[in-house]
Design a protein around this motif. Structure first.
Motif, PDB file in Angstrom:
ATOM      1  N   GLY A 138      28.729 176.765  19.780  1.00 54.56           N
ATOM      2  CA  GLY A 138      30.172 176.559  19.830  1.00 54.56           C
ATOM      3  C   GLY A 138      30.686 175.746  18.644  1.00 54.56           C
TER       4      GLY A 138
ATOM      5  N   SER E  48      23.358 173.927  24.550  1.00 52.09           N
ATOM      6  CA  SER E  48      23.764 175.080  25.352  1.00 52.09           C
ATOM      7  C   SER E  48      22.554 175.938  25.689  1.00 52.09           C
ATOM      8  CB  SER E  48      24.790 175.918  24.582  1.00 52.09           C
ATOM      9  OG  SER E  48      25.908 175.138  24.263  1.00 52.09           O
ATOM     10  N   GLN E  84      30.324 176.678  27.879  1.00 56.07           N
ATOM     11  CA  GLN E  84      31.070 176.012  26.820  1.00 56.07           C
ATOM     12  C   GLN E  84      32.414 176.706  26.584  1.00 56.07           C
ATOM     13  OE1 GLN E  84      28.677 175.489  23.357  1.00 56.07           O
ATOM     14  NE2 GLN E  84      30.031 173.987  22.438  1.00 56.07           N
ATOM     15  N   ASP E 160      28.566 172.435  30.490  1.00 54.38           N
ATOM     16  CA  ASP E 160      28.453 172.450  29.023  1.00 54.38           C
ATOM     17  C   ASP E 160      29.797 172.043  28.424  1.00 54.38           C
ATOM     18  OD1 ASP E 160      27.646 172.790  26.474  1.00 54.38           O
ATOM     19  OD2 ASP E 160      26.933 174.868  26.714  1.00 54.38           O
TER      20      ASP E 160
END
Ligand SMILES: Nc1ncnc2c1ncn2[C@@H]1O[C@H](COP(=O)(O)OP(=O)(O)OP(=O)(O)O)[C@@H](O)[C@H]1O
Ligand SMILES: Nc1ncnc2c1ncn2[C@@H]1O[C@H](COP(=O)(O)OP(=O)(O)OP(=O)(O)O)[C@@H](O)[C@H]1O
Ligand SMILES: [Mg+2]
Ligand SMILES: [Mg+2]
Lengths: 251, 284, 308, 284, 251
Positions: A138, E48, E84, E160
């Motif tokens: 991310g 993650s 996420q 997350d």
């Protein structure tokens, strides 16, 4: 200082089953050339909407935005935007995503790649040049988006929480880099952030917004000396400013 | 003498490797991997072999006379015959040209029109009834008009082919263009991309899966489109060959022509599949 | 195979499928007449019609899938050359119905030299008829500009796409005349005698069920005779079987029937002329449609045609 | 008398409103909005009207005799005729049943097979050559086999129709299922969704734009599929009617049959468009 | 305390043109029942990836995860995950997105809607029940995802960066709510965050990771008294812990 970007009495009403959701109401803002403005406010208060209006992407329901004193009726290449989502093209590699603005401007490929290599180093993505976006974390995707916004060197940068997905350390480093670039290139920046420290550290002025309708509740001028270093956050002036901003945000 | 020593050394090296069982394991695994990959390539020939077996069994079990369902052997013999006297090549060339023309014409029209319709709802409402109508009218019913307006040359076959492949492509172009992520459109707008850049840098790559899907249908149907055009009125081409074969009760010849059609369709389809593999690599 | 029916009507009618051309048509009037007047029933037969492409239907007869089909003599020759065990058992069209039509004056085949002539396809009865005409008139096929135009002869003639077109004498010319055009026609049958449409069955049916074949032929000939004797009554019957003919299109269809009569009429209805078969085969060999010479007697038999 | 007073009051109210120009503005704007919306609904009739005008002009300018291109009036008269004697209804019912059967059969097969092929690459490799082949072979060439295997009843038409619509739907099902966002698949997996839930809660809605695209092509082609089936061998149905009309030189009747086909196709297409409007509302 | 979730010698190697990218290497972790563990580390270090492995979504290249002492070879309904990205279904409204887990479990609709209404109040999205996701702001979408993870009341929560897109105030409120829920339901939580304050405030233990390969560099136990209130962040013990974590993160 010359006013470069001016929003006058902006209202944005989104159609909704309940008759219309007022995202921005009578919002006015003037940004001087070379100024660094931060916008803070609760989730859903209209910050992203504001940036989309300033960037010419969303025509306001009423009111008008002026760029260099001329009415702005659509996007303009002087303005670079980092969106809240990374908005990468999954079919392009990291490098290809970063050079997209230059490709659109028709710059030649070698120069583009040179600049991209520089920015990749800046955002710490060496070794991932040829990765596709699904192979990125991310934070890495967000960094690609930042690099993309910086590559064509726009006069005005509109940043929507550009460092939201970054860890504290990377974020600090990116803050410093952003300040360095801004000072070197004398750009104008309007940046949305959720981090009050960040807002005070970076900006000349912090705009605080309220929720539905989105309005300005407070403007906090930040008269800390420049160039700023990380140490400044431990100063009393900084704490006082941060506290002022914190208190201004409607609970 | 040389051969013997070679064998010997091979034997020696083999027995030597044997002691080194870890390396053997690696070899074995990579060999299996290799076979698995090869297996994928074997599937197509396998499909073909399966087909031949099935066909021959139907011939045997059904006990059909050759003028209804000839055996693979008979068709093969006929194939060799028409290949050697150039007849098949000649007709095939004609049909291939028509297919090529139909593809170029149909795909460009479909792309351009699909793009316009995707962008404008009212144009879609105005034009789509005509398009639907053009697909619901059987070509044979239009034969007189086609012959009057376009003579009986190859142009009319190209048109029929284009008409056949046009619609699936058009619909998929529309679906594709309309499915483009609005956030990416915003990005491109903020970069002041021109309409053409929007198309080529965003809309095409983002709708590529759908475009390739449309293309798969279109290239497959292009074959039948050209042949139907030839059915209406022609003195050459594979469709004509089929008609002649039917008229002369020469079923093996008809099968040769049909298989040629299938071969062309498969080749075109395979091309699209290969393109898909290259262009959609990013999906992993 | 089921036991052969006797000549006298049997209580339970036997269902027989008669495969005919493409569509129900005024040209099948004799069959409808035979059904309507109970001639089939009298033979203990219940007729079911089956429409489709004639080559397909002939193949089905060849496999024994169907027992009877109406088709043309040249098809029988072609089919037998490919091994289909089909046999022509009753002649119906005495004259070969293919013709060349033009909206310009046309007296003799030689007038076609250097002209553009449209033809539905480079195969089938019209193509054979065309080549036969050229052959009989001693014209080199290369001297005529022949175009494949599909079944659009009328449209092509009217819009001037072609100078002449190969047609069925009882179809397109009649239609054009009805629409007020001056049409000149050269019938192929005026120049060469080749075998035309008739009733076809397969060797198996002949061997196993000769009585069935005989019954079919008898009933059909009765229908044909009635039609020739009283076309108006026959046409009325036909309209009951072809509801698509409405009052508007009836006059035209009646004219088509009238024209047909010229092609059906004969002194010895149903008989095949061995000479015509000979001519047909010789001609088809000459133009390379068939390779081997076959016994003419393979193609047809007159044994089921009985005098009334 | 009454009329006069009405007029008067209308005049009064108009002049009254006039002073209140703000409200007028609002009325005007909403009226324009209303008209714009109505305008959209007018587009379809407009398309039809345009067509009629074009047709009549071709008749006049081209000077075609009615057996080549009948005028709208003649075709209308024929339509009234065949409607009143029930002939059209009868043939149309037959074709509609075939279309319905073809759609049910073709769409279910396409969905099931498309799902399986989307999930399994090797199955795709094994099966897709056959599918492509089935699309490249003209139905007329297979007619005798069709008749032998399925008799000449309605089943063979249903099969031909199903075969025609099957492929575009299949390809779009595959494209749709393969385009499902992998992150949402992860979400569903983490919620331990069953295969069926995965299909119905994620894969179907997420590929809906593509499924509806495939459906648009399929329903449109279903009409021609049934008719082609009837061309091969039939004694009823609209395809048969077209053949009869051609055989009888009854061009107006042929046009009536063609327009009926087009009408059926348009109605089916419209149904899909309406479904699309409802199901894709979320795209705004 | 009983160990509920155990990861042993986990390695994850993603294929890459350079021969393989080692996202996690020999990573081991044991989480006790009822424990609240936070994971911090630089962007792209494998956080993650770790959560995906723990959730059974990604089979590790080597190593094994155990849930209740049994090998975990796929997702399990005891585990709820907040990704996420918000990962909302655009064709579902806010309510419909939130009740998705219950729909999959086959719970009846009225009970689902009642629970959803409660959670919507919790995350502050009243009035947006019938909105589609494209009408939500970034933070609102994230809140929907949080509500969705809480609705089926899983024993173990893997989060997350759940509050990454939220403003400071909303974030604070959500932190407190999360603590309240966790204490009331006695769940086990593994949460990735970039905010060191947040990590210390919430957790019993902070795991600090390094980048490529992702490994544990430090584990900082947080022995602050519970229940915790917002004031705790001003205590010296808190500052000391935050500093320890900050220093442990590799620059
Ligand atoms: N396309 C849209 N249609 C309808 N409503 C919208 C749309 N985009 C935004 N809104 C609404 O407008 C309001 C402001 O949204 P906006 O995205 O500007 O918030 P924000 O300040 O950026 O919030 P966050 O910090 O969570 O990103 C929200 O209530 C949102 O629901
Ligand atoms: N599907 C994938 N294919 C290839 N590489 C991947 C994939 N997913 C993740 N990676 C790589 O694995 C590494 C770890 O990724 P991960 O998403 O776990 O990071 P993270 O710690 O969550 O980072 P962030 O804080 O930025 O979200 C990264 O270098 C990334 O490029
Ligand atoms: Mg926002
Ligand atoms: Mg991450």
């Amino acid at each position: 200082m010359e006013i470069i970007l001016r929003a006058e009495h902006i209202s944005v009403i989104f159609p909704s089953p309940q008759g219309g959701l007022s995202a921005l109401e009578d919002f006015s803002l003037a940004v001087s050339a070379g100024e660094f403005v931060c916008v803070v406010g609760p989730s859903g208060c209209g910050k992203s909407t504001l940036l989309r209006v300033l960037g010419g992407l969303l025509p306001p329901t009423s009111g008008q935005v002026y760029l260099h004193g001329k009415a702005l009726n659509g996007p303009c290449s002087d303005i670079g935007i980092v969106f809240q989502k990374a908005n990468l093209m999954p079919w392009r590699t990291v490098v290809q995503n970063i050079i997209l603005p230059l490709e659109i401007q028709g710059l030649d490929a070698t120069e583009s790649r040179r600049r991209a290599a520089e920015l990749i180093r800046l955002v710490g993505l060496e070794g991932f040049e040829q990765s596709y976006t699904r192979e990125l974390s991310g934070g890495m995707a967000q960094r690609v988006a930042i690099a993309r916004a910086l590559i064509h060197d726009p006069q005005i940068l509109l940043l929507d929480e550009p460092f939201g997905a970054l860890d504290a350390l990377t974020r600090e480093r990116m803050n410093l880099e952003l300040l360095r670039i801004w000072e070197a290139r004398r750009q104008t920046v309007v940046m949305v952030t959720h981090n009050i420290q960040e807002a005070v550290f970076l900006s000349d002025r912090v705009i605080v917004m309220t929720t539905r309708p989105g309005r300005v509740t407070a403007e906090v001028p930040v008269r800390l000396p420049r160039p700023r270093s990380s140490d400044i956050v431990y100063s009393d002036a900084f704490s006082a400013l941060a506290w002022t901003v914190h208190e201004a945000i409607p609970g | 003498m040389i051969e013997r020593s070679d064998r010997l050394s091979a034997y020696v090296s083999a027995s030597h490797s044997f002691t080194n069982s870890g390396r053997w394991c690696v070899y074995l695994r990579s060999a299996i991997n290799f076979m698995r990959r090869q297996w994928e390539y074997l599937l197509l020939p396998l499909a073909l072999a399966l087909f031949l077996v099935l066909w021959q069994s139907i011939v045997w079990i059904g006990g059909y006379p050759p003028f209804i369902l000839p055996s693979p052997g008979r068709v093969y013999a006929k194939l060799v015959g028409v290949l050697s006297d150039g007849l098949l090549w000649w007709h095939m060339r004609i049909t291939l040209i028509e297919i090529a023309g139909g593809l170029v014409l149909g795909l460009t029209t479909a792309t351009v029109l699909g793009y316009l319709l995707a962008k404008s709802r009212w144009l879609e409402r105005l034009v789509s009834p005509y398009i639907v109508a053009s697909q619901a009218v059987p070509v044979v019913a239009l034969a007189p008009l086609l012959v009057i307006w376009f003579r009986s040359g190859q142009l009319s076959k190209v048109l029929v082919c284009a008409l056949t492949i046009f619609f699936p492509m058009l619909v998929n172009v529309m679906v594709g263009i309309r499915s483009v992520e609005p956030d990416l459109v915003d990005l491109m707008r903020s970069l002041r991309a021109t309409r053409w850049q929007m198309f080529i840098l965003l809309e095409v790559p983002s709708s590529l899966p759908m475009l390739l899907g449309g293309l798969k249908v279109s290239v497959t149907l292009s074959v039948i489109g050209a042949v139907v055009g030839e059915f209406v009125a022609a003195d050459r081409g594979l469709g004509f060959l089929i008609n002649v074969a039917r008229g002369h009760f020469d079923t093996p010849l008809m099968f040769v022509a049909l298989f040629t059609l299938v071969g062309i369709a498969l080749a075109l389809y395979l091309l699209v599949v290969i393109a898909e593999g290259v262009l959609l690599r990013w999906r992993g | 195979a089921t036991p052969a029916p006797t000549v006298t009507p049997t209580p339970a009618p036997r269902r027989v499928t008669l495969a005919m051309g493409f569509i129900p048509n005024v040209q099948f009037t004799p069959v409808y007449v035979a059904v309507e007047r109970g001639y089939f029933a009298a033979e203990g037969l219940e007729i079911e019609f089956d429409y489709g492409f004639d080559t397909d239907l002939l193949k089905l007869v060849g496999t024994g899938e169907r027992q009877f089909v109406i088709g043309s003599g040249d098809q029988v020759i072609l089919a037998r050359s490919q091994g289909l065990p089909v046999v022509y058992v009753m002649n119906w069209y005495r004259r070969f119905p293919v013709a060349v039509a033009s909206l310009k004056p046309l007296d003799k085949p030689q007038d076609l030299i250097g002209k553009k002539v449209g033809i539905p396809a480079f195969q089938g009865a019209s193509y054979i008829g065309w080549l036969a005409l050229l052959d009989a008139a001693d014209i080199n096929p290369g001297d005529v500009d022949l175009l494949s135009i599909g079944y659009t002869q009328v449209e092509s003639l009217v819009t001037g796409q072609v100078d002449a077109a190969v047609v069925y004498a009882m179809n397109e010319p009649v239609q054009l005349r009805q629409a007020g055009y001056e049409v000149s026609v050269i019938p192929v049958a005026d120049y060469i005698d080749i075998v035309s449409n008739g009733l076809i069955t397969n060797e198996h049916t002949i061997a196993e069920n000769p009585e069935l074949v005989r019954a079919m032929v008898r009933a059909m000939l009765r229908g044909l005779r009635d039609t020739l004797a009283d076309p108006d009554a026959a046409f009325d019957i036909c309209r009951r079987y072809v509801p698509e003919i409405d009052d508007e299109s009836a006059p035209l269809q009646r004219a088509v029937l009238e024209e047909c009569l010229h092609f059906w009429r004969a002194d010895d209805l149903g008989y095949s002329d061995p000479a015509a078969w000979q001519t047909s085969q010789a001609f088809m060999r000459q133009i390379g449609l068939i390779e081997t010479e076959m016994e003419t007697s393979e193609f047809f038999t007159n044994e089921f045609v009985v005098k009334p």
